[in-house]
Write a protein that holds these residues in place. Sequence first.
Motif, PDB file in Angstrom:
ATOM      1  N   ARG A 144     -50.531  27.216  47.927  1.00  0.00           N
ATOM      2  CA  ARG A 144     -50.514  28.684  47.847  1.00  0.00           C
ATOM      3  C   ARG A 144     -51.926  29.239  47.679  1.00  0.00           C
ATOM      4  O   ARG A 144     -52.245  30.308  48.199  1.00  0.00           O
ATOM      5  CB  ARG A 144     -49.616  29.131  46.678  1.00  0.00           C
ATOM      6  CG  ARG A 144     -48.160  28.746  46.851  1.00  0.00           C
ATOM      7  CD  ARG A 144     -47.358  28.990  45.580  1.00  0.00           C
ATOM      8  NE  ARG A 144     -47.257  30.392  45.229  1.00  0.00           N
ATOM      9  CZ  ARG A 144     -46.311  31.214  45.652  1.00  0.00           C
ATOM     10  NH1 ARG A 144     -45.352  30.752  46.432  1.00  0.00           N
ATOM     11  NH2 ARG A 144     -46.278  32.480  45.282  1.00  0.00           N
ATOM     12  N   ASP A 145     -52.772  28.536  46.909  1.00  0.00           N
ATOM     13  CA  ASP A 145     -54.151  29.012  46.739  1.00  0.00           C
ATOM     14  C   ASP A 145     -54.878  29.021  48.080  1.00  0.00           C
ATOM     15  O   ASP A 145     -55.641  29.954  48.391  1.00  0.00           O
ATOM     16  CB  ASP A 145     -54.894  28.109  45.751  1.00  0.00           C
ATOM     17  CG  ASP A 145     -54.337  28.232  44.337  1.00  0.00           C
ATOM     18  OD1 ASP A 145     -53.752  29.298  44.040  1.00  0.00           O
ATOM     19  OD2 ASP A 145     -54.487  27.276  43.557  1.00  0.00           O
ATOM     20  N   ARG A 190     -53.824  32.030  50.051  1.00  0.00           N
ATOM     21  CA  ARG A 190     -54.495  33.273  49.628  1.00  0.00           C
ATOM     22  C   ARG A 190     -55.911  33.338  50.204  1.00  0.00           C
ATOM     23  O   ARG A 190     -56.356  34.400  50.667  1.00  0.00           O
ATOM     24  CB  ARG A 190     -54.543  33.340  48.094  1.00  0.00           C
ATOM     25  CG  ARG A 190     -53.232  33.734  47.453  1.00  0.00           C
ATOM     26  CD  ARG A 190     -53.450  34.220  46.021  1.00  0.00           C
ATOM     27  NE  ARG A 190     -54.077  33.198  45.178  1.00  0.00           N
ATOM     28  CZ  ARG A 190     -53.407  32.298  44.487  1.00  0.00           C
ATOM     29  NH1 ARG A 190     -52.090  32.284  44.515  1.00  0.00           N
ATOM     30  NH2 ARG A 190     -54.055  31.414  43.744  1.00  0.00           N
ATOM     31  N   GLU A 191     -56.618  32.206  50.199  1.00  0.00           N
ATOM     32  CA  GLU A 191     -57.985  32.200  50.747  1.00  0.00           C
ATOM     33  C   GLU A 191     -57.981  32.472  52.250  1.00  0.00           C
ATOM     34  O   GLU A 191     -58.829  33.205  52.761  1.00  0.00           O
ATOM     35  CB  GLU A 191     -58.636  30.839  50.462  1.00  0.00           C
ATOM     36  CG  GLU A 191     -58.880  30.575  48.987  1.00  0.00           C
ATOM     37  CD  GLU A 191     -59.432  29.164  48.755  1.00  0.00           C
ATOM     38  OE1 GLU A 191     -59.772  28.505  49.753  1.00  0.00           O
ATOM     39  OE2 GLU A 191     -59.523  28.743  47.590  1.00  0.00           O
ATOM     40  N   ASP A 242     -57.479  36.112  52.777  1.00  0.00           N
ATOM     41  CA  ASP A 242     -58.718  36.848  52.474  1.00  0.00           C
ATOM     42  C   ASP A 242     -59.666  36.812  53.676  1.00  0.00           C
ATOM     43  O   ASP A 242     -60.225  37.851  54.075  1.00  0.00           O
ATOM     44  CB  ASP A 242     -59.415  36.235  51.251  1.00  0.00           C
ATOM     45  CG  ASP A 242     -58.714  36.612  49.956  1.00  0.00           C
ATOM     46  OD1 ASP A 242     -58.008  37.644  49.961  1.00  0.00           O
ATOM     47  OD2 ASP A 242     -58.882  35.887  48.951  1.00  0.00           O
ATOM     48  N   GLN A 298     -50.083  38.814  49.962  1.00  0.00           N
ATOM     49  CA  GLN A 298     -51.129  38.397  49.038  1.00  0.00           C
ATOM     50  C   GLN A 298     -50.797  38.846  47.614  1.00  0.00           C
ATOM     51  O   GLN A 298     -51.011  38.123  46.634  1.00  0.00           O
ATOM     52  CB  GLN A 298     -52.466  38.972  49.500  1.00  0.00           C
ATOM     53  CG  GLN A 298     -53.684  38.338  48.855  1.00  0.00           C
ATOM     54  CD  GLN A 298     -54.958  38.853  49.476  1.00  0.00           C
ATOM     55  OE1 GLN A 298     -55.057  40.035  49.792  1.00  0.00           O
ATOM     56  NE2 GLN A 298     -55.928  37.972  49.666  1.00  0.00           N
ATOM     57  N   THR A 299     -50.259  40.066  47.524  1.00  0.00           N
ATOM     58  CA  THR A 299     -49.856  40.586  46.206  1.00  0.00           C
ATOM     59  C   THR A 299     -48.755  39.708  45.608  1.00  0.00           C
ATOM     60  O   THR A 299     -48.771  39.382  44.411  1.00  0.00           O
ATOM     61  CB  THR A 299     -49.369  42.033  46.337  1.00  0.00           C
ATOM     62  OG1 THR A 299     -50.430  42.831  46.893  1.00  0.00           O
ATOM     63  CG2 THR A 299     -48.961  42.594  44.981  1.00  0.00           C
ATOM     64  N   GLU A 300     -47.788  39.324  46.444  1.00  0.00           N
ATOM     65  CA  GLU A 300     -46.704  38.465  45.961  1.00  0.00           C
ATOM     66  C   GLU A 300     -47.253  37.109  45.498  1.00  0.00           C
ATOM     67  O   GLU A 300     -46.805  36.554  44.484  1.00  0.00           O
ATOM     68  CB  GLU A 300     -45.678  38.231  47.071  1.00  0.00           C
ATOM     69  CG  GLU A 300     -44.949  39.489  47.492  1.00  0.00           C
ATOM     70  CD  GLU A 300     -44.031  39.220  48.677  1.00  0.00           C
ATOM     71  OE1 GLU A 300     -43.730  38.022  48.912  1.00  0.00           O
ATOM     72  OE2 GLU A 300     -43.633  40.176  49.351  1.00  0.00           O
ATOM     73  N   LEU A 301     -48.226  36.554  46.238  1.00  0.00           N
ATOM     74  CA  LEU A 301     -48.767  35.239  45.901  1.00  0.00           C
ATOM     75  C   LEU A 301     -49.523  35.263  44.573  1.00  0.00           C
ATOM     76  O   LEU A 301     -49.655  34.231  43.901  1.00  0.00           O
ATOM     77  CB  LEU A 301     -49.698  34.738  47.010  1.00  0.00           C
ATOM     78  CG  LEU A 301     -49.020  34.399  48.341  1.00  0.00           C
ATOM     79  CD1 LEU A 301     -50.071  34.126  49.418  1.00  0.00           C
ATOM     80  CD2 LEU A 301     -48.108  33.190  48.182  1.00  0.00           C
ATOM     81  N   GLN A 302     -50.039  36.428  44.174  1.00  0.00           N
ATOM     82  CA  GLN A 302     -50.824  36.542  42.950  1.00  0.00           C
ATOM     83  C   GLN A 302     -49.950  36.718  41.715  1.00  0.00           C
ATOM     84  O   GLN A 302     -50.439  36.651  40.593  1.00  0.00           O
ATOM     85  CB  GLN A 302     -51.801  37.705  43.073  1.00  0.00           C
ATOM     86  CG  GLN A 302     -52.899  37.435  44.098  1.00  0.00           C
ATOM     87  CD  GLN A 302     -53.741  38.672  44.369  1.00  0.00           C
ATOM     88  OE1 GLN A 302     -53.406  39.764  43.915  1.00  0.00           O
ATOM     89  NE2 GLN A 302     -54.831  38.488  45.104  1.00  0.00           N
ATOM     90  N   THR A 303     -48.669  37.013  41.973  1.00  0.00           N
ATOM     91  CA  THR A 303     -47.767  37.233  40.826  1.00  0.00           C
ATOM     92  C   THR A 303     -47.094  35.931  40.420  1.00  0.00           C
ATOM     93  O   THR A 303     -47.025  34.974  41.184  1.00  0.00           O
ATOM     94  CB  THR A 303     -46.706  38.272  41.201  1.00  0.00           C
ATOM     95  OG1 THR A 303     -45.973  37.800  42.344  1.00  0.00           O
ATOM     96  CG2 THR A 303     -47.347  39.591  41.503  1.00  0.00           C
TER      97      THR A 303
END
Length: 981
Positions: free
Chosen positions: A883-884, A887-888, A891, A976-981
């Motif tokens: 998942r990290d 996200r990258e 970005d 991305q917002t979902e992945l950060q939660t």
Amino acid sequence: MGEVGGKPAADPKRTWADRQLTVLYETAHALASAATLAEALPRTLGAVCEALGWEYGALWKVDRAANVLRCVATWSMPSLSFHMFVEASRGMSFAPGVGLPGRVWATGEPAWIADVLQDANFPRAKMAARDGLHAAFGFPIVTDGKISSVMEFFSRQFRPPDSELLELLGAIGGQIGLFMGQRQAQEQLSQFFTLSRDLFCIANAEGRFIRVNPAWTDLLGHSEQDLLTVPYIDFIHPDDHAATEIAAAQLATGQPIVSFENRYRARDGSYRWLLWTVAPKGPLLFGAARDITETKAKQQQLERYARELELAQRVEIDNAARLTQLVRELEIAKARAEEATAAKGQFLANMSHEIRTPMNAVIGLTDLVLKTSLTPHQEELVGSVKEAADSLLSLVNDILDFSKIEARKLELEAVAFSLRDTVGDALRIVAPRAHEKSLELACRIRPDVPDMLIGDPGRLRQVLLNLVGNAIKFTEEGEVVVTAEVAEHTRDDVRVHFLVKDTGIGIPSEQQWKIFGAFVQADGSTTRRYGGTGLGLAISSQLVELMGGRIWIDSEVGAGSNFHFTIALKREMRAPALAPDASVDLHDLRVLVVDDNATNRRILDEMLEAWRLRGTSVAGAAAALELLVSAADAGDPFGLVIVDALMPGMDGFALVHTIRQNTRFADLPVIMLTSAGPWAGQHRHDHAAVPSLTKPVKHSDLLDMILTIGGGASPRRTADRPVAPPVLRPLRVLLAEDNAVNQKVATGIIADQGHQIMVVNNGREAVAAVTHEGFDVVLMDVQMPVMSGVEATGAIREAERQTSRHVPIVAMTAHAMKGDRERFLAAGMDDYVSKPLRAEEVLAAIARATRGQPSVAQQRPQPLAASHELDVPSILAGLGGNRDLLREVIDVFLKDAPVRLTETRTAVDNRDAAAIASQAHALKSMVGLFTTAEAFASARELEARGKQGDFTASVEAMSALVSAVEALMEQLRELQTELQT
């Protein structure tokens, strides 16, 4: 001295005058009596020796290239031998000033040596001593002012220098030189006369040749004797006598040179044209002629061409008016053809609509009736109606496909698909028909054939259904086997060769190629016996050609047929390989295959080997039971049994029962391969706990079942087998349809799912309903009175510009022509279904259109995770579940995509085709990390337009790409917002 060589030897007591006259006479006689220069030189040496009483003479010739003298001729008195001296002389060469010949050459004057043995500049002294030679003299021979040769003479006596003799010999040398020059020139002239390819001749005043060169014989074939004995006028063409006589008269008047042409008869009776140049010399005529027959022929051909060209010019002038008229007629014909093409397209669209509309009612209502409680007899009757309607719809589709192909209005898709699933799904459709006839239907795809490819799976399936359906139709017993193998491949492309082999009735050789024509059967009687229109193979042939391949057949009456075809496909580079889950250790798992059909056993063995399983196959139950026991006793038991249900003797069900009765094998996993026929269905209830697959077995289904038995997961990603997501929540649906029957069909499909539905009869009512009420989705018929569905959609989308709402609209149409789908989507519709309506297609379209939309019926918001269409599990799987990392990657994309869009727009504005294609390709690769939907398709479209240099279309494609990428970026921000939660 006595007689020497038949002539009196020189008398020393003669007076000097007598000696001088003798030498001159003998020399002149020798030169005059020789036929050639080569013959004259030795005679001249002998004449001088005999006249002066000297025993030996030699001629040295100047080799100007090497700048030396070489001995070319010798003479000695017949009674004497100077062998050693002659051999030494012929083996030596002298530079200027060296030896007696070189001394004479260097000074240009005669030279005398009283005793060569005492001379310091005489290299041959040793050989001269052995042959008893002493006195010697030499003199030069001058030709054309240059010394060309040197003559030397030797005597066995010691003789002091004799100045008068040297003076005489100098004169003789001049005479010999003059003769040699003349004779050499004469020989060169004679050689030129002989070797020339032109015709040379000398004629007398009596009209006869007195000399001709060999070129006459080479050209005309007459012998020299014939040419010299017959008057030359007899060889001349009668039509050219007058011209020849005129030329002769001109020469008689003293004209120095006369040129003319005439024809001479050859030995074979043909005539050759000669161009003459003749000059008189006293009573003789000297002539040279050149063969100009080919030149004359070309000249005559050019004259004929000139006449023909003149005639053609007159014809062209005469046709100019006709051509102008023809152009006008062609313009009229072109306009009419374009009108006819448009009319044909409209006719096809209308025909599709008019036929599909009642078909929609028949198929839709029978589907609804079959879902109700019916008696077995009623169910059979309604089922027959549905089968007949499906057959009629298939016929309509065939006619429309054929018409579209013929009108070049059929386009192929280029999408990623699983070859094995596509082939397996196609065979699964026709499997019941094969099993009803007790035919074995098998599919063999070689392990080296790539599974994930890019092409048109729908059209491939259509070709396979046609060919396999025909094979089943015309086969009463035996088997139908489909084989796929790689014909050729590169890194990016692969050509697949398919073979559909049957054991049916076969086709006569004289009929084999006719069957690919439209409405043609190999035998008219087969239409009455087996049915069919004869369109299937014609459509298949043209579809295969459209897919970059070819189709052919080999068949033998009574022995079956082999239908071959090839298609060109591209590799899907990002596709995961179809292989067992690494988390499940199936390596070296022993699998026993039990099937009486050898083809099926070979196919299953290949599958197992490709998955690195240890397969063993047997043909019957008895052999299987014996092998199970022996393997267990040997400590290498089988871990899985795959058994065919229908086998002679002990069938598969009985075999499974026997295995289960043995406590050693009670827990041994078994997979049953069954047919779709009624026989298998009668026995399934006895062994409902045994996992089963319907034949022909798909690769993916068998692998899934093996993994399931082994406790693993399917190796295939969800994205590889797209399934329309079910609609679980109740929706409020607006149906815009003017046909009452179609209203009933659609209402029944939608109401069965628990949705609320409102029905309107035309586009205007649909616009009003959407304006005043809320709906989750609109099913919009395209062709309606008052206002069409396309017009209504445009009005709805225009009204939505003032709000933030967007109601999904699904087009329903009986049109099935090229460009319909694109036209409806361009008009603002979200999806498209074709009539006759089928429940699964309608519900899938509704699900796609409403995905992520809040329900009007319940007015409850959906979780954020449903607000985007990204296949997150598949994306994560492609990144190893990190998942990290995802996200990258997002970005980087969000930062880089706007830059790429700007660069792409600049390329479009600059009309730079190469840059457009390059930038669009880069964007396509970036977008492909997340989706193959609209953004990916838009990038691919722009890339294609760039490669074509179509700048007008590039502007439109660029606009679509910007919108699609911006929408994708918004979805990625939400993700991305979902992945950060």
